[in-house]
Design a protein around this motif. Structure first.
Motif, PDB file in Angstrom:
ATOM      1  N   GLN A  44      53.104 101.163  63.444  1.00 22.27           N
ATOM      2  CA  GLN A  44      53.177  99.851  64.371  1.00 22.27           C
ATOM      3  C   GLN A  44      54.459  99.037  63.704  1.00 22.27           C
ATOM      4  OE1 GLN A  44      49.517  98.056  62.842  1.00 22.27           O
ATOM      5  NE2 GLN A  44      48.239  99.068  64.499  1.00 22.27           N
ATOM      6  N   ARG A  45      54.782  99.228  62.337  1.00 25.23           N
ATOM      7  CA  ARG A  45      55.890  98.771  61.694  1.00 25.23           C
ATOM      8  C   ARG A  45      57.186  99.294  62.279  1.00 25.23           C
ATOM      9  NH1 ARG A  45      54.955  93.221  60.304  1.00 25.23           N
ATOM     10  NH2 ARG A  45      52.687  93.552  60.267  1.00 25.23           N
ATOM     11  N   LEU A  48      57.692  97.777  65.543  1.00 23.65           N
ATOM     12  CA  LEU A  48      58.158  96.427  65.223  1.00 23.65           C
ATOM     13  C   LEU A  48      59.772  96.413  64.813  1.00 23.65           C
ATOM     14  CD1 LEU A  48      54.954  94.781  63.937  1.00 23.65           C
ATOM     15  CD2 LEU A  48      56.025  94.338  66.448  1.00 23.65           C
ATOM     16  N   ASP A  51      61.925  96.364  67.877  1.00 30.78           N
ATOM     17  CA  ASP A  51      61.514  95.592  68.956  1.00 30.78           C
ATOM     18  C   ASP A  51      62.304  94.012  68.568  1.00 30.78           C
ATOM     19  OD1 ASP A  51      60.397  94.161  70.968  1.00 30.78           O
ATOM     20  OD2 ASP A  51      58.424  93.803  70.148  1.00 30.78           O
ATOM     21  N   SER A  52      63.471  93.962  68.801  1.00 31.05           N
ATOM     22  CA  SER A  52      64.484  92.829  68.801  1.00 31.05           C
ATOM     23  C   SER A  52      65.474  93.058  69.630  1.00 31.05           C
ATOM     24  CB  SER A  52      64.861  92.698  67.266  1.00 31.05           C
ATOM     25  OG  SER A  52      66.027  91.879  67.127  1.00 31.05           O
ATOM     26  N   ALA A 285      61.571  98.633  58.215  1.00 28.21           N
ATOM     27  CA  ALA A 285      60.467  97.572  58.812  1.00 28.21           C
ATOM     28  C   ALA A 285      59.339  97.656  57.911  1.00 28.21           C
ATOM     29  CB  ALA A 285      60.252  97.664  60.329  1.00 28.21           C
ATOM     30  N   TRP A 289      57.916  95.520  54.716  1.00 27.11           N
ATOM     31  CA  TRP A 289      56.424  94.984  54.844  1.00 27.11           C
ATOM     32  C   TRP A 289      55.667  95.226  53.460  1.00 27.11           C
ATOM     33  CZ3 TRP A 289      51.542  97.250  55.695  1.00 27.11           C
ATOM     34  CH2 TRP A 289      50.392  96.153  56.158  1.00 27.11           C
TER      35      TRP A 289
END
Length: 425
Positions: A44-45, A48, A51-52, A285, A289
């Motif tokens: 998931q990370r 993400l 995703d920018s 990422a 996290w």
């Protein structure tokens, strides 16, 4: 948990695992050993992390740079540089610096600039007696300026992570980049005078006019990019799209050096270079996290409060840590890993995030020419066919100058903030 994460990362890096996979591996091992976070957090990370919207500018600027290199832009900029500064003692050393200043407005990548200008300049410098180590060193030092003068891939990454205006970061790097280039030329001049390097005849006014005319369309590109962002016509990502379209038009229809059948090769080069950066961005990422989950930023803030009692001391300490990291880690990884940790420190010590973003970019670019993991260093020595030892012997005067300027920019933020404050009030 924090100790496990750091130990896992260092262990993987020491055994030679690539940076991106080391970051993912350290995150995965920490989660697995702690058994408090579901493993599905990793994919998931990872998703993400990429995703920018601002991150889209990275492959696009690299593509624009490769197209412009194939389209004859590089050779025209090098010729213009030789006409302008070739009469100074150590002419090709100065041409290397100036041509990289011009190239900095094209790709935003120091590695891409080093490869483009180095392929043309280093063999010529070696033939004219500059020495392989010196040729590689001045080219490498010059290429560090590329991502400081806009556009800049490191600043795009930092700006998107820290929520700082990428346009202001671009403007903030303009004056420091020019000062860095001028200082490298001063160092080159004294070395050239000591070693008796060549000095070519001063170009006539007519030659300068012709060179400027031939390079006009290449020089216009950074003006369009920075001017468009500054005026609000388009964002940094949109400016990268404009750069690609512009480079295609100039290469195909103006200079006519770019051939349609070369485009697939240039796209493949872009994919290769962008994917190496993308893997690190995505992998950082989940690492960031897990680092935040382990309260890494809070612990670092507490440590700094015990050591640094002023803003300047905190800044210098951060610069030292980042310079050490730059010897062992890729610059993009440093920015992505450290930014979430450092942001609370900036607030605590009243450090302007815009100011810090520019000196962070300079810091990681210095790391690209320091052994043992300097990416630009390896590009330069591979072209020059010299050893790391030969490179290291020649790079230290330039390195000392760049570090001295870094300290100056850190302690005098007005140098960085002058142009953004002047143009974007």
């Amino acid at each position: 948990m924090l100790i496990i994460l750091i130990i896992c990362l260092l262990a993987l890096l020491l055994v030679g695992v690539p940076v991106g996979f080391s970051l993912v591996g350290a995150s995965l091992l920490t989660i697995f050993l702690q058994d408090t976070i579901p493993l599905q957090a990793i994919p998931q990370r990872l998703a993400l992390g990429l995703d920018s919207f601002p991150m889209l500018a990275i492959p696009l600027f690299i593509l624009a740079g490769t197209i412009m290199e194939a389209g004859g832009i590089t050779k025209r900029l090098i010729h213009l540089s030789e006409v302008l500064v070739g009469h100074i003692r150590g002419s090709l050393a100065h041409v290397s610096v100036v041509s990289n200043v011009f190239m900095s407005g094209v790709s935003g990548s120091g590695v891409a600039d080093a490869a483009a200008t180095g392929s043309a300049l280093i063999p010529t410098m070696v033939k004219r007696g500059y020495g392989k180590g010196f040729a590689a060193a001045i080219l490498g030092a010059s290429a560090t300026v590329g991502p400081i003068i806009p556009p800049s891939i490191p600043m795009i990454i930092y700006g998107s992570l820290a929520g700082v205006s990428i346009g202001k970061l671009f403007l903030g790097g303009a004056l420091p980049g020019i000062m860095m280039s001028g200082s490298l030329m001063i160092v080159s001049y004294f070395i050239a005078r000591k070693r008796g390097f060549e000095k070519r005849q001063r170009a006539q006014f007519k030659e300068i006019v012709i060179a400027l005319k031939e390079s006009f369309w290449a020089l216009l590109m950074p003006v369009i990019i920075v001017g468009g962002i500054f005026s609000g016509i388009f964002t940094a990502t949109e400016s990268a799209v404009i750069a690609v379209i512009y480079s295609l038009i100039i290469g195909l229809f103006v200079y006519k050096d770019l051939k349609i059948n070369e485009l697939p090769k240039k796209i493949l080069e872009t994919v290769t270079m962008s994917s190496s950066i993308g893997i690190i961005i995505a992998a950082s990422a989940p690492f960031a996290w897990v680092l935040a989950y382990a309260q890494g930023p809070a612990k670092v803030l507490a440590m700094f409060q015990n050591v640094a009692n002023s803003t300047n001391v905190a800044l210098l300490l951060l610069m030292l840590i980042l310079l050490i990291l730059g010897c062992f880690l890729d610059g993009m990884a440093i920015i992505i890993i450290t930014t979430p940790v450092i942001l609370p420190l900036l607030t605590q010590y009243n450090i302007d995030p815009l100011h810090f973003g520019v000196i962070l970019a300079i810091n990681v670019m210095i790391g690209t020419v320091t052994p043992p993991v300097g990416t630009i260093m390896y590009v330069a020595i591979s072209i020059a066919k010299c050893s790391v030892v030969e490179f290291t012997k020649e790079i230290w005067p330039f390195l000392l100058m760049l570090i001295a300027l870094l300290i100056l920019f850190a302690l005098v933020p007005e140098i960085v903030l002058y142009v953004p404050n002047l143009l974007m009030k």
